[in-house]
Design a protein around this motif. Sequence first.
Motif, short mmCIF file in Angstrom:
data_model
loop_
_atom_site.label_atom_id
_atom_site.label_comp_id
_atom_site.label_asym_id
_atom_site.label_seq_id
_atom_site.Cartn_x
_atom_site.Cartn_y
_atom_site.Cartn_z
N ILE A 164 0.80 -0.90 -0.14
CA ILE A 164 -0.04 -0.01 -0.18
C ILE A 164 0.86 0.95 0.15
CG2 ILE A 164 -2.00 -1.29 1.21
CD1 ILE A 164 -0.94 -0.07 3.77
N SER A 165 0.36 2.51 0.09
CA SER A 165 1.10 3.62 -0.52
C SER A 165 2.04 4.01 0.58
CB SER A 165 0.01 4.84 -0.65
OG SER A 165 -0.69 5.04 0.16
N SER A 166 1.92 3.50 1.75
CA SER A 166 2.97 3.83 3.14
C SER A 166 4.19 2.99 2.66
CB SER A 166 2.36 3.43 4.36
OG SER A 166 2.02 2.05 4.32
N GLY A 167 3.97 1.88 2.06
CA GLY A 167 5.17 1.04 1.68
C GLY A 167 4.89 -0.20 2.56
N ALA A 168 3.89 -0.42 3.24
CA ALA A 168 3.67 -1.65 4.13
C ALA A 168 3.05 -2.65 3.28
CB ALA A 168 2.62 -1.24 5.18
N LEU A 169 3.21 -3.95 3.75
CA LEU A 169 2.64 -5.02 3.08
C LEU A 169 1.35 -5.50 3.67
CD1 LEU A 169 6.06 -7.04 2.14
CD2 LEU A 169 4.57 -5.40 0.83
N LEU A 170 0.49 -6.02 2.94
CA LEU A 170 -0.85 -6.57 3.54
C LEU A 170 -1.36 -7.65 2.42
CD1 LEU A 170 -2.76 -4.77 5.35
CD2 LEU A 170 -4.05 -3.97 3.20
N LYS A 171 -1.62 -8.87 3.37
CA LYS A 171 -2.20 -10.01 2.88
C LYS A 171 -3.59 -9.98 2.53
CE LYS A 171 -2.47 -14.93 3.18
NZ LYS A 171 -1.91 -16.38 3.78
N ILE A 172 -4.18 -10.25 1.33
CA ILE A 172 -5.43 -10.25 1.09
C ILE A 172 -5.68 -11.53 0.29
CG2 ILE A 172 -7.12 -8.99 -0.30
CD1 ILE A 172 -5.54 -6.57 -0.52
N THR A 173 -6.57 -12.17 1.08
CA THR A 173 -7.41 -13.55 0.68
C THR A 173 -8.33 -13.40 -0.64
OG1 THR A 173 -9.15 -13.61 1.84
CG2 THR A 173 -7.20 -14.42 2.82
N LYS A 174 -8.38 -14.51 -1.47
CA LYS A 174 -9.01 -14.29 -2.63
C LYS A 174 -10.48 -13.74 -2.05
CE LYS A 174 -11.20 -17.39 -5.95
NZ LYS A 174 -11.56 -18.64 -6.24
N GLU A 175 -10.96 -14.30 -1.16
CA GLU A 175 -12.43 -13.75 -0.79
C GLU A 175 -12.61 -12.46 -0.64
OE1 GLU A 175 -10.66 -16.50 0.55
OE2 GLU A 175 -11.81 -18.08 -0.74
N GLU A 176 -11.56 -11.82 -0.41
CA GLU A 176 -11.76 -10.41 0.00
C GLU A 176 -11.47 -9.68 -1.47
OE1 GLU A 176 -9.46 -9.14 3.74
OE2 GLU A 176 -8.47 -10.74 2.91
N MET A 177 -11.36 -10.33 -2.39
CA MET A 177 -11.21 -9.55 -3.82
C MET A 177 -12.29 -10.05 -4.74
SD MET A 177 -7.29 -10.81 -5.01
CE MET A 177 -6.71 -11.85 -3.90
N ALA A 178 -12.64 -9.06 -5.72
CA ALA A 178 -13.68 -8.98 -6.58
C ALA A 178 -13.28 -9.50 -7.92
CB ALA A 178 -14.57 -7.86 -6.48
N PHE A 179 -13.48 -10.64 -8.39
CA PHE A 179 -12.89 -10.89 -9.61
C PHE A 179 -14.17 -11.08 -10.62
CE2 PHE A 179 -9.23 -12.87 -7.66
CZ PHE A 179 -8.01 -12.16 -8.51
N SER A 180 -13.97 -10.38 -11.92
CA SER A 180 -15.11 -10.71 -12.97
C SER A 180 -14.13 -11.12 -14.09
CB SER A 180 -15.99 -9.63 -13.04
OG SER A 180 -15.21 -8.18 -13.12
N TYR A 181 -15.05 -10.99 -15.39
CA TYR A 181 -14.26 -11.26 -16.44
C TYR A 181 -13.25 -10.39 -16.76
CZ TYR A 181 -14.10 -11.74 -21.86
OH TYR A 181 -13.80 -11.86 -23.02
N ARG A 182 -11.91 -11.02 -16.99
CA ARG A 182 -10.82 -9.90 -17.03
C ARG A 182 -10.58 -8.80 -16.31
NH1 ARG A 182 -10.45 -14.15 -18.64
NH2 ARG A 182 -10.30 -15.01 -20.56
N LYS A 183 -10.94 -8.81 -14.92
CA LYS A 183 -10.75 -7.78 -14.19
C LYS A 183 -10.87 -8.14 -12.67
CE LYS A 183 -13.14 -3.43 -13.48
NZ LYS A 183 -14.56 -2.50 -13.65
#
Length: 316
Positions: A164-183
């Motif tokens: 993220i913009s502070s330079g810190a790292l963050l783990k994100i699971t797939k459940e927290e991401m929104a995937f759609s067709y090519r996006k």
Amino acid sequence: MLLDQDSKNNLKNLFGSCIGFDEPMSRHTYFRVGGPAEAFIVPENIKQLAEIISWSRDKGIPYIVIGDGSNLLIKDNGIPGIVILLTKCLDKIVFSGKEKEPVLVTAMAGVRTQTLCRFAIREGLSGMNFALGIPGTVGGAIMMNAGTSYGSVSDILDSVNVMISSGALLKITKEEMAFSYRKLSWNNNLTNRCQGAPIIIDGSFRLCLSDPVLLEKEAGKILKKRRENQPAEMPSAGCFFKNPPAGKTAGQLIDMAGLKGARIGGAEISAKHANFIINTGKASASDILDLMQLVQKKVFDRFNITLEPEVIIVGV
Ligand SMILES: Cc1cc2nc3c(=O)[nH]c(=O)nc-3n(C[C@H](O)[C@H](O)[C@H](O)COP(=O)(O)OP(=O)(O)OC[C@H]3O[C@@H](n4cnc5c(N)ncnc54)[C@H](O)[C@@H]3O)c2cc1C
């Protein structure tokens, strides 16, 4: 332009030989078009990447990260601000062995998708073959939810680490991401917390145990089919338009509108695959954009369907 001479000197002092100015982006895109990036940085490690993005945040200068530029159309007047190329600093694959399934393989964002596919075949791990032949990096593939008729990234992704913009790292699971067709869309909470779009540092993929010989055989068939159907020898960004949600594919609609071989300047609709706009040698980004609009108009006039670009268009 956004960087004054003081900022440029400052960047040069901080990042030395990793930074260049007015770098032609045509050198960094598969289309081989695109004007200059005002500043172009190739960080050597994650620490340097963090320094760049916190510098940008403090100064209010925008940045974009790129992988291999295989899905990018960069406009002729280039990109104001900073372009960050990730292929040098994020180039490792890690996996913790095959004791239990699914096997988790973690690839850093700058690893070529093809390197990951080949790694999986060698290790006898199934799940990646759908991506055989897709150019670009793992970071680009996750952002684009890259895929083929055999599957897409969202089918096998487990989680990502982002910066993220502070330079810190963050783990994100797939459940927290929104995937759609090519996006891939990040949710608002995350982008607010990040103060902008996060940078993917790596992705972990769930693969299964399999036989390398069978995987190799399957790979041969998949790659043969791609070679037969795609004009891979000419500069392009792959399929230019997304397929409509139902009915004919974008390629079929463009073909039925009589546009195969249509040309503006050096940009042409491939005669081999109508959803590929190719650079015949001397195309500008404007030629490609004009041809894109012509296709959209003709397909809309004929079928009342608006084709949406799959290619990411950036710059001014
Ligand atoms: C001949 C050809 C065939 C193709 N075939 C296919 C296909 O079959 N299926 C398919 O899905 N695509 C296909 N593509 C499109 C393209 O290869 C994919 O979308 C690819 O995954 C893009 O990866 P890249 O590293 O080149 O990303 P880039 O083009 O560099 O970037 C794409 C987007 O991702 C963002 N991005 C890149 N890395 C990161 C990161 N680490 N963190 C955050 N954002 C990032 C960029 O800012 C940009 O918005 C094809 C392209 C070509 C030229």
